[in-house]
Design a protein around this motif. Structure first.
Motif, PDB file in Angstrom:
ATOM      1  N   ASP A  99       0.800  -1.311  -0.056  1.00 15.11           N
ATOM      2  CA  ASP A  99      -0.049   0.289  -0.058  1.00 15.11           C
ATOM      3  C   ASP A  99       0.888   1.401  -0.179  1.00 15.11           C
ATOM      4  OD1 ASP A  99      -1.958  -1.621   0.023  1.00 15.11           O
ATOM      5  OD2 ASP A  99      -2.704  -1.506   2.394  1.00 15.11           O
ATOM      6  N   ALA A 100       2.160   1.161   0.491  1.00 11.79           N
ATOM      7  CA  ALA A 100       3.022   2.313   0.775  1.00 11.79           C
ATOM      8  C   ALA A 100       3.570   2.375  -0.683  1.00 11.79           C
ATOM      9  CB  ALA A 100       3.918   2.187   1.842  1.00 11.79           C
ATOM     10  N   GLY A 101       3.601   1.399  -1.579  1.00 14.55           N
ATOM     11  CA  GLY A 101       4.262   1.617  -2.774  1.00 14.55           C
ATOM     12  C   GLY A 101       5.399   0.584  -3.177  1.00 14.55           C
ATOM     13  N   ALA A 102       5.640  -0.294  -2.218  1.00 18.59           N
ATOM     14  CA  ALA A 102       6.772  -1.490  -2.352  1.00 18.59           C
ATOM     15  C   ALA A 102       6.117  -2.548  -3.578  1.00 18.59           C
ATOM     16  CB  ALA A 102       6.932  -2.027  -1.337  1.00 18.59           C
ATOM     17  N   LYS A 103       7.031  -3.115  -4.315  1.00 19.77           N
ATOM     18  CA  LYS A 103       6.563  -4.077  -5.203  1.00 19.77           C
ATOM     19  C   LYS A 103       7.171  -5.602  -4.678  1.00 19.77           C
ATOM     20  CE  LYS A 103       7.898  -1.860  -9.483  1.00 19.77           C
ATOM     21  NZ  LYS A 103       9.160  -1.178  -9.178  1.00 19.77           N
ATOM     22  N   ILE A 104       6.195  -6.266  -4.851  1.00 18.43           N
ATOM     23  CA  ILE A 104       6.751  -7.827  -4.193  1.00 18.43           C
ATOM     24  C   ILE A 104       6.577  -8.756  -5.613  1.00 18.43           C
ATOM     25  CG2 ILE A 104       6.170  -9.732  -2.678  1.00 18.43           C
ATOM     26  CD1 ILE A 104       4.565  -7.514  -0.641  1.00 18.43           C
ATOM     27  N   LEU A 105       7.983  -9.458  -5.431  1.00 19.22           N
ATOM     28  CA  LEU A 105       7.891 -10.451  -6.507  1.00 19.22           C
ATOM     29  C   LEU A 105       7.912 -11.891  -5.770  1.00 19.22           C
ATOM     30  CD1 LEU A 105      10.562  -8.948  -8.875  1.00 19.22           C
ATOM     31  CD2 LEU A 105       8.139  -9.059  -9.158  1.00 19.22           C
ATOM     32  N   LEU A 106       6.783 -12.722  -5.959  1.00 22.09           N
ATOM     33  CA  LEU A 106       6.709 -13.932  -5.122  1.00 22.09           C
ATOM     34  C   LEU A 106       7.457 -14.920  -6.401  1.00 22.09           C
ATOM     35  CD1 LEU A 106       2.971 -13.900  -4.042  1.00 22.09           C
ATOM     36  CD2 LEU A 106       4.999 -13.556  -2.829  1.00 22.09           C
ATOM     37  N   ASN A 107       7.833 -16.156  -5.623  1.00 19.81           N
ATOM     38  CA  ASN A 107       8.377 -17.211  -6.301  1.00 19.81           C
ATOM     39  C   ASN A 107       9.842 -16.646  -6.819  1.00 19.81           C
ATOM     40  OD1 ASN A 107       6.652 -19.451  -6.432  1.00 19.81           O
ATOM     41  ND2 ASN A 107       5.332 -18.098  -7.727  1.00 19.81           N
ATOM     42  N   HIS A 108      10.490 -15.629  -6.353  1.00 17.71           N
ATOM     43  CA  HIS A 108      12.054 -15.075  -6.846  1.00 17.71           C
ATOM     44  C   HIS A 108      12.725 -15.548  -5.680  1.00 17.71           C
ATOM     45  CE1 HIS A 108       9.574 -13.422  -9.985  1.00 17.71           C
ATOM     46  NE2 HIS A 108      10.841 -12.864 -10.535  1.00 17.71           N
ATOM     47  N   ARG A 109      13.727 -16.352  -5.819  1.00 20.32           N
ATOM     48  CA  ARG A 109      14.697 -16.854  -5.113  1.00 20.32           C
ATOM     49  C   ARG A 109      16.049 -16.158  -5.486  1.00 20.32           C
ATOM     50  NH1 ARG A 109      15.724 -22.802  -4.261  1.00 20.32           N
ATOM     51  NH2 ARG A 109      14.126 -22.768  -2.951  1.00 20.32           N
ATOM     52  N   PHE A 110      16.502 -15.482  -4.211  1.00 21.74           N
ATOM     53  CA  PHE A 110      17.989 -14.921  -4.433  1.00 21.74           C
ATOM     54  C   PHE A 110      19.052 -15.977  -4.306  1.00 21.74           C
ATOM     55  CE2 PHE A 110      22.002 -13.894  -2.167  1.00 21.74           C
ATOM     56  CZ  PHE A 110      22.274 -12.621  -2.983  1.00 21.74           C
ATOM     57  N   ILE A 111      19.822 -16.035  -5.621  1.00 13.77           N
ATOM     58  CA  ILE A 111      20.853 -16.987  -5.743  1.00 13.77           C
ATOM     59  C   ILE A 111      22.390 -16.421  -5.542  1.00 13.77           C
ATOM     60  CG2 ILE A 111      22.002 -18.441  -7.609  1.00 13.77           C
ATOM     61  CD1 ILE A 111      19.037 -19.319  -6.730  1.00 13.77           C
ATOM     62  N   GLY A 112      22.613 -15.247  -5.732  1.00  8.92           N
ATOM     63  CA  GLY A 112      23.916 -14.789  -5.650  1.00  8.92           C
ATOM     64  C   GLY A 112      24.084 -13.188  -6.283  1.00  8.92           C
ATOM     65  N   PHE A 113      25.211 -12.843  -6.087  1.00  6.97           N
ATOM     66  CA  PHE A 113      25.556 -11.453  -6.580  1.00  6.97           C
ATOM     67  C   PHE A 113      25.963 -11.331  -7.968  1.00  6.97           C
ATOM     68  CE2 PHE A 113      25.804 -10.614  -2.027  1.00  6.97           C
ATOM     69  CZ  PHE A 113      24.857  -9.684  -1.920  1.00  6.97           C
ATOM     70  N   ASP A 114      26.035 -10.568  -8.766  1.00  9.87           N
ATOM     71  CA  ASP A 114      26.316 -10.429 -10.300  1.00  9.87           C
ATOM     72  C   ASP A 114      27.089  -8.919 -10.231  1.00  9.87           C
ATOM     73  OD1 ASP A 114      27.098 -11.285 -12.636  1.00  9.87           O
ATOM     74  OD2 ASP A 114      25.005 -10.838 -13.511  1.00  9.87           O
ATOM     75  N   GLY A 115      28.212  -8.785  -9.721  1.00 10.69           N
ATOM     76  CA  GLY A 115      28.795  -7.552  -9.579  1.00 10.69           C
ATOM     77  C   GLY A 115      28.152  -6.831  -8.471  1.00 10.69           C
ATOM     78  N   LYS A 116      28.514  -5.504  -8.135  1.00 15.69           N
ATOM     79  CA  LYS A 116      28.158  -4.945  -7.042  1.00 15.69           C
ATOM     80  C   LYS A 116      26.869  -4.451  -6.927  1.00 15.69           C
ATOM     81  CE  LYS A 116      32.133  -3.344  -4.492  1.00 15.69           C
ATOM     82  NZ  LYS A 116      33.026  -2.226  -3.889  1.00 15.69           N
ATOM     83  N   GLN A 117      26.184  -4.243  -8.135  1.00 19.42           N
ATOM     84  CA  GLN A 117      24.698  -3.675  -8.173  1.00 19.42           C
ATOM     85  C   GLN A 117      23.931  -4.571  -8.944  1.00 19.42           C
ATOM     86  OE1 GLN A 117      25.264   0.572  -8.833  1.00 19.42           O
ATOM     87  NE2 GLN A 117      25.432   1.080  -6.851  1.00 19.42           N
ATOM     88  N   SER A 118      24.022  -5.673  -9.026  1.00 17.13           N
ATOM     89  CA  SER A 118      23.363  -6.542  -9.713  1.00 17.13           C
ATOM     90  C   SER A 118      23.231  -7.904  -8.823  1.00 17.13           C
ATOM     91  CB  SER A 118      23.880  -6.967 -11.028  1.00 17.13           C
ATOM     92  OG  SER A 118      23.114  -7.805 -11.803  1.00 17.13           O
ATOM     93  N   ILE A 119      21.838  -8.530  -8.841  1.00 21.30           N
ATOM     94  CA  ILE A 119      21.846  -9.775  -8.146  1.00 21.30           C
ATOM     95  C   ILE A 119      21.116 -10.844  -9.148  1.00 21.30           C
ATOM     96  CG2 ILE A 119      21.773  -8.926  -5.832  1.00 21.30           C
ATOM     97  CD1 ILE A 119      18.726  -9.039  -6.003  1.00 21.30           C
ATOM     98  N   LYS A 120      21.544 -12.199  -8.956  1.00 16.88           N
ATOM     99  CA  LYS A 120      20.877 -13.057  -9.660  1.00 16.88           C
ATOM    100  C   LYS A 120      19.790 -13.700  -8.836  1.00 16.88           C
ATOM    101  CE  LYS A 120      25.010 -14.877 -10.308  1.00 16.88           C
ATOM    102  NZ  LYS A 120      25.966 -16.131 -10.368  1.00 16.88           N
ATOM    103  N   VAL A 121      18.718 -14.061  -9.459  1.00 20.18           N
ATOM    104  CA  VAL A 121      17.652 -14.590  -9.021  1.00 20.18           C
ATOM    105  C   VAL A 121      16.827 -15.629  -9.895  1.00 20.18           C
ATOM    106  CG1 VAL A 121      15.185 -13.616  -8.449  1.00 20.18           C
ATOM    107  CG2 VAL A 121      17.081 -12.219  -8.029  1.00 20.18           C
ATOM    108  N   LYS A 122      16.382 -16.694  -9.119  1.00 21.56           N
ATOM    109  CA  LYS A 122      15.560 -17.798  -9.863  1.00 21.56           C
ATOM    110  C   LYS A 122      14.033 -17.551  -9.727  1.00 21.56           C
ATOM    111  CE  LYS A 122      15.724 -22.632 -10.590  1.00 21.56           C
ATOM    112  NZ  LYS A 122      16.466 -24.114 -10.156  1.00 21.56           N
TER     113      LYS A 122
END
Ligand SMILES: Cc1cc2nc3c(=O)[nH]c(=O)nc-3n(C[C@H](O)[C@H](O)[C@H](O)COP(=O)(O)OP(=O)(O)OC[C@H]3O[C@@H](n4cnc5c(N)ncnc54)[C@H](O)[C@@H]3O)c2cc1C
Length: 376
Positions: A99-122
């Motif tokens: 309600d405050a404006g955040a997005k939620i992505l379900l079924n998204h698992r954090f896997i690791g980093f891809d550089g300093k400003q990027s993440i890998k997600v499954k």
């Protein structure tokens, strides 16, 4: 963009606070439903209402007594506690964030980093790997935190094993029970009513959990039937843990923000969310600010836990006998365990004989007391 990994209370409440300030926030949650599976008793002090007013549907019961049980004595103390439906609570906080404006992505698992400003997600729906750009990454992903491990912040902190089950049992539905100092080492136990005929019964200990759980179950209920399991790890607060490294932050169980006396982590994680939101908004050092704002309280819980773990049956007997006095009960009702420093200070003012228990180290550190060795 700020990526928050984990839609538990820590992640969702932080997302709510940040989104309210106009920040671009996305929560990544590996499950397809928020709040599931439940691995918690869901009991909190009424201090939770300093953060928000709970919806009625989140509340299973309001309890006004705790029965503290030792090996050879028990006492009842008036309190003001809330037993929540934990899945509904998680959904309630996630809806506040949305309600405050955040997005939620379900079924998204954090896997690791891809550089300093990027993440890998499954994306678990179609098993595809995605790359998500983020300026700031927050690990609110619980005791096994993949974010902490990937960022090199997964130090070897200690965990309690919290083994809990739902049991059919009729008990006083206005009170919950806590158990200390009965035959199992480093143990605490609880029985919390969620309805007229069902309770959440559990223990926290470091080892032999299954054996102790069944002994405790038999001792309290004489039964063996389990309706469902709700077990999980309970991190022990680690004051040395790094909780910020560059643009990566940890909060909640991922950061060991848990009261070591009771295993309660919900209110500490809400407090930490305020600290972290402020650190992100004002570019402050979160390692330092967290210690300043909550570190002393959590350290006090940790020290008390270490002392309780060494108590003899006799010490527990003395503790319960001091706690059974009306003047002490009044203090226990006024200051709850989420304000442990004023609680301890007021207890000592009203009943100096607490000093005769083996508490010297805590008192030296937190109350400036410089007395000689106590009786033990
Ligand atoms: C048996 C038991 C009883 C407890 N009872 C109480 C109690 O009565 N009161 C209390 O205050 N506390 C209690 N606790 C502690 C409390 O449950 C935790 O402290 C609290 O849940 C911490 O919230 P959190 O948001 O940090 O983590 P969590 O609630 O664990 O949320 C983490 C979220 O991250 C998600 N996630 C994990 N890994 C990934 C990944 N790689 N990618 C994306 N998402 C991921 C998970 O699915 C989860 O939704 C209990 C714990 C246990 C085990």
């Amino acid at each position: 963009m700020i990526a928050i990994v984990g839609a538990g209370p820590a992640g969702s409440y932080l997302a709510y606070l940040l989104a309210r300030q106009g920040k671009d926030v996305t929560i990544l949650e590996e499950h397809d439903r928020i709040g599931s599976p439940v691995q918690c008793t869901g009991i909190v002090t009424h201090s939770i209402e300093k953060f928000f007013k709970l919806k009625n549907e989140v509340i299973a019961k309001r309890l006004d007594k705790v029965v503290v049980v030792g090996k050879s004595s028990k006492i009842s103390v008036n309190v003001d506690e809330i037993v929540m439906w934990r899945d509904k609570f998680d959904m309630f906080v996630a809806e506040m964030a949305q309600d405050a404006g955040a997005k939620i992505l379900l079924n998204h698992r954090f896997i690791g980093f891809d550089g300093k400003q990027s993440i890998k997600v499954k994306d678990r729906k179609n098993s595809k790997l995605k790359e998500i750009k983020a300026d700031i990454i927050v690990g609110a992903d619980g005791p096994y935190s993949a974010v902490a491990n990937a960022a090199g912040m997964g130090s070897n902190s200690k965990n309690y094993i919290g083994m809990q089950a739902k049991i059919r049992l009729k008990m006083d539905t206005t009170a919950f029970e806590t158990y200390f100092g009965i035959d199992f080492p480093n143990f605490f136990g609880w029985v919390v009513p969620e309805s007229e005929d069902t309770v959440r019964l559990g223990i926290g200990c470091f080892e032999n959990t299954k054996e102790y759980f069944y002994k405790f179950l038999k001792m309290r209920t004489g039964k063996k039937d389990i309706l469902c399991w709700e077990s999980g790890l309970i991190p022990l607060y680690n004051p040395k843990k790094t909780i910020q490294k560059g643009n990566v932050y940890l909060i909640g169980d991922a950061a060991t923000h848990v009261k070591a006396t009771t295993g309660g982590g919900i209110i500490p994680s809400l407090k930490a969310a305020h600290t972290l939101c402020d650190c992100i908004a004002s570019n402050k050092n979160y390692n330092r600010e967290f210690k300043r704002q909550s570190g002393k309280e959590l350290l006090l819980h940790l020290r008390l836990r270490n002392i309780l773990n060494k108590f003899s049956d006799n010490d527990y007997g003395k503790l319960l006998s001091l706690m059974s006095q009306e003047k002490v009960k009044k203090i226990l009702k006024k200051y709850d365990r989420d304000t442990p420093i004023p609680l301890l200070a007021n207890l000592l003012l009203k009943e100096p004989r607490f000093l005769l228990l083996p508490t010297t180290t805590i008192l030296k550190n937190f109350c400036g007391w410089k007395g000689s060795r106590t009786t033990k």
